[in-house]
Design a protein around this motif. Structure first.
Motif, short mmCIF file in Angstrom:
data_model
loop_
_atom_site.label_atom_id
_atom_site.label_comp_id
_atom_site.label_asym_id
_atom_site.label_seq_id
_atom_site.Cartn_x
_atom_site.Cartn_y
_atom_site.Cartn_z
N LYS A 163 11.65 -5.93 37.30
CA LYS A 163 10.23 -4.85 36.95
C LYS A 163 9.73 -3.93 35.44
O LYS A 163 9.06 -3.46 36.31
CB LYS A 163 11.94 -3.21 37.69
N TYR A 164 10.91 -4.22 35.10
CA TYR A 164 10.18 -4.54 33.52
C TYR A 164 9.24 -5.49 32.93
O TYR A 164 8.92 -4.11 31.38
CB TYR A 164 11.23 -3.96 32.77
N HIS A 165 9.06 -6.14 33.37
CA HIS A 165 8.38 -7.54 32.84
C HIS A 165 9.14 -7.58 31.19
O HIS A 165 8.14 -7.69 30.28
CB HIS A 165 7.24 -6.67 32.90
N VAL A 184 4.03 -3.24 30.35
CA VAL A 184 3.86 -1.84 29.82
C VAL A 184 4.71 -1.03 30.83
O VAL A 184 5.05 -0.36 30.26
CB VAL A 184 2.23 -1.80 30.62
N ASN A 185 5.00 -1.71 31.71
CA ASN A 185 5.81 -1.11 32.70
C ASN A 185 7.31 -0.44 32.13
O ASN A 185 8.39 0.41 32.39
CB ASN A 185 7.03 -1.91 33.82
N SER A 186 7.86 -1.50 31.20
CA SER A 186 9.26 -0.84 30.24
C SER A 186 9.14 -0.27 29.89
O SER A 186 9.75 0.70 29.27
CB SER A 186 9.31 -2.25 29.02
N SER A 202 10.43 2.86 32.45
CA SER A 202 11.47 2.39 32.48
C SER A 202 12.66 3.44 33.60
O SER A 202 12.77 3.22 33.71
CB SER A 202 12.59 1.63 31.50
N ARG A 203 12.30 4.59 32.52
CA ARG A 203 13.12 5.54 32.90
C ARG A 203 13.18 5.97 34.85
O ARG A 203 13.68 6.72 35.18
CB ARG A 203 12.61 7.24 31.64
N PHE A 204 11.16 5.76 34.89
CA PHE A 204 10.98 5.98 36.57
C PHE A 204 11.61 4.64 37.37
O PHE A 204 11.30 5.57 38.97
CB PHE A 204 9.61 6.18 36.20
N PHE A 205 11.59 3.95 36.38
CA PHE A 205 12.32 2.59 37.55
C PHE A 205 13.08 2.83 37.96
O PHE A 205 14.24 1.71 38.10
CB PHE A 205 11.20 1.58 36.79
N ASP A 211 16.23 -6.21 37.45
CA ASP A 211 16.72 -5.73 36.63
C ASP A 211 17.39 -4.47 36.44
O ASP A 211 17.63 -2.87 36.28
CB ASP A 211 14.70 -4.85 36.13
N VAL A 212 18.47 -4.45 36.94
CA VAL A 212 20.00 -3.09 37.58
C VAL A 212 20.13 -3.27 35.92
O VAL A 212 21.68 -4.73 35.13
CB VAL A 212 20.73 -3.00 38.36
N THR A 213 20.73 -1.84 35.20
CA THR A 213 21.11 -1.66 34.32
C THR A 213 22.55 -0.82 34.34
O THR A 213 22.82 -0.82 35.71
CB THR A 213 20.54 -0.90 33.20
N ALA A 214 23.70 -1.06 33.32
CA ALA A 214 24.93 0.05 33.69
C ALA A 214 24.75 0.96 33.48
O ALA A 214 25.56 1.81 35.23
CB ALA A 214 25.53 -0.51 32.41
N ASP A 215 23.36 1.70 33.48
CA ASP A 215 23.36 2.83 33.89
C ASP A 215 22.90 3.21 35.03
O ASP A 215 22.90 4.14 35.56
CB ASP A 215 22.16 3.22 32.28
#
Lengths: 997, 94
Positions: A52-54, A112-114, A117-120, A523-527
């Motif tokens: 997702k975030y490249h 640039v996706n990074s 990231s809030r939106f993804f 790209d799955v985070t703890a959050d």
């Protein structure tokens, strides 16, 4: 990370250099390298960009659990995306590229996706699909289609080739007594034990070398044990397969194996399959599948230069590559101490952080003397560095309360967050693993399957314990197969660490925002996990689908446990209460080519040719498919179109004579004293009194009263019948007769035998048909009107001495005969018939004319008898006997099937005779063109006899109800609407004089 | 994959067979009332556990078999020829 090749050591063959291409650069490695080890030796750090975030991603492991170094191998038609660099062997000419990046993995504009990231975050796709609050702007499918194009391009994995796969793949079958999966210390010991007992053993190893963890140990004792075991296996005839993955376990000891035959070869011979998909049947399976080291969630734990401790150990000992020079090892268990020593010995500067506050002094002392700095009560909090790790922010304290510590420079961070036994294959059998709170991992519970688990797959950590466990598993399998009571040595217990593992899954300090990944491949985070919980997802199965945790190509091999632990924490529960998701096959991805095997293109399905196939082709046939059969479609003369050809053939047949190959009809010999009884029970019309020497048209129903098939039965003697079925239902009728005779009517003395392949047939139709037969048979009197009247049957001899059977039956509506000879004589029959037919200006015809002739007559085929029509719907209700009971007689008179407004067979004429219409059109009342209308058209043809287009179809209430009314044949997506009228289905020669003639 | 021990051919993959249907049905006489036929043709138990079913060794000996199979585990408890006379002969032979 600044990897470099060590001057010596490892299992690579330094005398065999291998040249390959990485991201359009020429790189060299050695035989025995993986793509990952070869590139690491060149200091390569970035292998791909994240989903997702490249974000840049590097090597995270040394095996199939890899989530970072995912690359594309090959090019053109052989481009294979999402290949793990950690398992891909290098070979001369290998072509590999980083993926999900443009223009390349080092400078990727998608990064640039990074920033967004809030939106993804979790549920991004769902939320976008539902519209963006507060205005729900962009809701709906149409706008989604627009987003999708952009998203698909930016997010995702590699790109598969669009070209047809040029490689061949084979399917194979294997049988054995014992299947051993995994060739590490436990697997080898198990295989040797079973092989020594005289059992037929298959040992499969996904790696290209046998040995499992022995390969990662640098001592000579390990190598000796490995070699001894391999020699034992060879001595006792065990089959050892490398590059072979047991991807799934199924019922009855069936295992699916994928053997990668040529994926490591520069120029494989063209006759060798790329991969083999093997179905193996075994009595006992031993799973010595090992365990995988997992990491811990902390800030920026995905950036290049962070891998598992065991992986670093493998790169040094197996591949002779030092992955970094300034190394920090962060662990919560004993297993990272060995790798720390290995790296220090190899010349790196090593600091070890142990999250536990105390470890035995002898261990830390040993490390210190070898130059390793040991810090207890410390772990990794946040990694710094853009394109690779450059320093680490430490957390100090303990799991109960971490505080920010120093920042320490490093070029490599090794994580050891505990080990997850590979219980995936056992899970395929529906066995749900249980939580081992001592070893902090899922292990096998008690289960009832012909499967033994061995080694670190049972959370047994020490090498010698694993060997003992393997031997015990082998002995247990032998005892099961030989039905002996298990006198086997007892297996060692799980565990093997001196100091208990610390339950550490995530590191954070208050007030510090961290980007901590738990599934780096998606790209799955703890959050994201916490967000999912906050949004109401409490089931682990829902969590998985909402966040896509564990749904990438690695199927959560590394990240699942952390995800579960965080979910448990959010729910205020323990891990066992949250449970685990179900592992399903395949263990690692399988190419579609391997699943398909040889069954593609012309081999996708069987091909049936009639014995006069070549003869038909030689006489100008254009062929068509009828199920599996190839049948003549039409015989064009002098550049005729199909329409010109079938109109000519139809006219010739009605005026003179035509010949058509009818070999594909189903043919069943029904013989025995009760043959008449069987036939009378299965046909709906009367058959008991059919005289010898006569044939009759018959309709078979299913038990539920719907029409199954129609055909003819010819009676040769009191006990001998010849049944024909339609081409389409030949197999079905045969199976049904077998079922009736074996399961319901076993007292009937009658045999049914399929003779479809034994008899070749031609129909001879038209006013001159008898004259043609007379010219072909040895005794013309045998086919005279008296000797062979309408529906008569005879067995006679052709002029060339070949025996034949002839029945005077008609599908065309003309005077016509069906004649059969033994298949080998098919061409000789045609060689007699055709010159005779030509002498009367006759023709050969195919299925198109067959259709035209029968539509004119209103004769039904499979499109009318479509599994919904009753015998009454098809207009044949008067044929059904009221004097007897037969299959379907009880249920054909169900009230709903007797309704007079049911769709019934009708003929269809265009109102304007110059117009045409198409099969598949919906019949609607004039002015009410909507919905399903009142009926449908099953077949159309141009009728040469009537001079305009005609059709057959069904309409509610039938002919009588629609007489004189205008009906619309609606065909909205093709030709539009045509006004038609409904007529009797018997459109030509309704009284049938021509065929009796 | 279920492995079926065909009494005529030995143990074979289930891909050689086709599933028939409920093997416990006693079909009514052909002249039985429609109600009995409705019961036999349309009413089916959805069994969780051992059920009796018919299978046809269509790519083998073409014999119909009556099999007791557990729908939860696929475990097969018994296999015999569907043809009563043949089944008797086989039983007597063993």
């Amino acid at each position: 990370m600044s990897g470099s090749r060590l001057p010596d050591g490892g299992r690579i063959d330094r005398s065999a250099a291998v040249e390959f291409q990485w991201d359009n650069r020429q790189v060299s490695g050695f035989k025995g390298d993986t793509l990952a080890s070869a590139l690491m030796a060149h200091g390569e750090t970035i292998f791909g960009r994240s989903f997702k975030y490249h974000r840049p991603r590097g090597i995270m492991s040394a095996g199939v659990e890899e989530s970072g170094a995912i690359v594309t191998v090959g090019r053109g038609a052989r481009r294979d995306p999402n290949v793990k660099a950690t398992t891909q062997e290098i070979y001369n000419g290998l072509y590999a590229k980083g993926q999900n990046a443009w223009p390349n993995v080092r400078r990727d504009l998608g990064a640039v996706n990074s920033l967004f990231s809030r939106f993804f975050s979790a549920g991004f796709y769902y939320k976008t699909f539902m519209g963006i609050p507060p205005m729900e702007w962009g809701k709906g499918t149409g706008i989604w289609m627009q987003y999708e194009k952009l998203i698909r391009k930016a997010a995702g994995m590699g790109v598969a080739s669009r070209e047809p796969d040029p490689d061949i793949y084979d399917h194979g079958h294997l049988f054995c007594d014992v299947l051993v999966v995994g060739s590490g210390p436990a697997g080898l010991a198990a295989a040797v034990e079973a092989a020594k007992a005289g059992l037929d053993v298959v040992l499969v190893e996904q790696d290209f070398e046998i040995g499992g963890d022995y390969l990662n140990q640098s001592n000579t004792e390990a190598e000796q044990k490995r070699n001894t075991a391999i020699a034992e296996l060879e001595k006792h005839g065990a089959r050892v397969m490398t590059r072979t993955t047991a991807f799934g376990l199924y019922d009855y000891g069936v295992a699916g194996l994928l053997e990668r035959v040529t994926d490591h070869l520069s120029e494989p011979a063209s006759h060798i399959p790329r991969q083999r998909f093997l179905t193996l049947r075994t009595k006992q399976t031993i799973l010595a599948t090992g365990a995988m080291e997992r990491t811990v969630a902390f800030g920026n734990n995905d950036i290049p230069g962070i891998m598992t401790a065991a992986a670093a150990n493998t790169y040094v000992n197996r591949f002779g590559v030092l992955p970094g020079k300034q190394i920090i090892v962060a662990t919560n268990n004993d297993s990272a101490y060995g790798p720390a020593l290995t790296l220090a010995k190899a010349g790196a500067e090593v600091t070890l952080l142990d999250s536990r506050t105390s470890i035995p002094a002898n261990i830390s002392g040993l490390l210190e003397t070898k130059g390793v700095t040991v810090k207890t009560g410390a772990t990794a909090l946040n990694a710094n560095g853009k394109r690779g790790i450059s320093s680490l922010d430490l957390a100090t304290g303990s799991r109960a309360h971490w505080t920010s510590g120093d920042t320490q420079e490093c070029d490599l961070l090794l994580m050891s967050g505990g080990w997850s036994p590979v219980v995936n294959l056992l899970s395929h059998r529906g066995v749900r693993p249980v939580w081992d709170a001592d070893n902090l991992c899922f292990v096998a519970p008690e289960y009832d399957e012909p499967i033994q688990m061995a080694g670190s797959a049972c959370a047994i950590w020490g090498t010698s314990d694993c060997e003992a466990s393997g031997q015990a598993a082998g002995a247990a399998a032998v005892a099961e197969i030989k039905n002996q009571s298990a006198s086997s040595p007892s297996a060692p217990n799980a565990g093997g660490w001196e100091t208990p593992i610390d339950p550490l899954y995530e590191v954070s300090v208050e007030g510090k925002q961290l980007k901590s990944f738990i599934d780096p491949q998606h790209d799955v985070t703890a959050d994201d996990v916490r967000l999912a919980h906050q949004e109401g997802f409490v089931s682990v199965e829902h969590l998985k689908r909402y966040t896509t945790l564990g749904m990438a190509t690695d199927q959560g091999k590394m990240g699942n446990i952390i995800g579960l632990a965080l979910m448990a924490e959010a729910l205020g529960k323990e891990i066992p209460q949250v449970g685990t998701t179900t592992f399903r096959p395949p263990y690692t991805p399988i190419s579609l080519g391997a699943l398909t095997g040889r069954g593609k293109g012309a081999h996708f399905k069987g091909l049936r040719r009639t014995p006069m196939h070549e003869w038909n082709l030689a006489h100008g046939a254009t062929m068509t498919e009828a199920g599996l059969w190839q049948r003549p479609w039409y015989f064009a003369r002098d550049g005729e179109t199909i329409t010109e050809a079938y109109i000519r053939e139809t006219i010739s047949t009605r005026e003179t004579v035509g010949l058509v190959d009818v070999t594909s009809l189903g043919k069943i010999a029904i013989q025995g004293p009760d043959a008449t009884e069987l036939i009378n029970r299965v046909y709906s019309n009367a058959f008991a009194k059919l005289p010898v020497g006569k044939a009759r048209y018959g309709i078979m129903l299913r038990d539920d009263g719907i029409v199954m098939d129609d055909g003819t039965s010819w009676r040769f003697s009191d006990t001998d019948y010849f049944m024909t079925t339609t081409t389409a239902h030949a197999a079905k009728v045969m199976v049904f007769l077998e079922e009736l005779l074996q399961t319901r009517w076993s007292n009937l003395k009658v045999h049914v035998t399929s003779v479809s392949e034994q008899w070749a047939g031609s129909a001879v139709a038209g006013p001159k048909s008898r004259a043609v037969l007379e010219a072909c048979v040895a005794d013309p009197a045998s086919v005279s009107n008296d000797a062979l009247p309408f529906m008569g049957v005879t067995e006679t001899t052709l002029k060339n001495g070949v025996s034949c059977r002839i029945a005077r039956i008609s599908f065309s509506g003309e005077m016509a005969y069906e004649m059969y000879v033994e298949s080998d004589y098919a061409e000789s029959m045609m060689d007699l018939l055709w010159p005779a037919a030509q002498s009367f200006d006759g023709c050969l015809y195919g299925t198109e004319t067959l259709g035209a002739l029968r539509i004119e007559k209103g004769h039904v085929t499979g499109v009318e008898l479509d599994g919904r029509a009753t015998i009454d719907d098809a207009g044949l209700g008067k044929m059904a006997s009221d004097q007897k009971s037969y299959i379907g007689s009880a249920l054909r008179k169900r009230p709903d099937l007797m309704r007079t407004d049911r769709p019934q067979l009708v003929g269809i004429f265009p109102k304007d005779k110059s117009e045409k219409f198409k099969a598949g059109s919906v019949l609607c009342a004039d002015g009410k063109v909507e919905g399903h209308g009142d009926g449908w058209i099953t077949a159309v043809t141009h009728s040469p006899s009537l001079g305009h287009w005609i059709g057959l179809g069904y309409i509610n209430g039938g002919h009588d109800q629609w007489t004189g009314q205008t009906v619309v044949a609606a065909d909205p997506v093709r030709t539009g609407n045509t006004n038609v009228e409904i007529v009797s289905p018997h459109m030509v020669d309704p009284s049938g004089e021509r065929m009796r003639g | 994959m279920i492995r079926i021990n065909c009494p005529f051919c030995g143990e074979r993959d289930h891909s050689e067979f086709t599933y028939g249907g409920d093997g416990s049905i006693v079909y009514p006489e052909l002249d039985a009332p429609a109600e009995e036929w409705v019961e036999a043709i349309f009413q089916r138990e959805n069994i969780r556990g051992v059920q009796t079913e018919t299978w046809h060794h269509v790519s083998g000996c073409r014999q119909w078999l009556v099999i007791e199979r557990d729908t939860m585990t696929h475990e097969i408890h018994s296999i015999k020829a569907a043809h009563e006379g043949v089944a008797k002969v086989l039983e007597a032979g063993t």
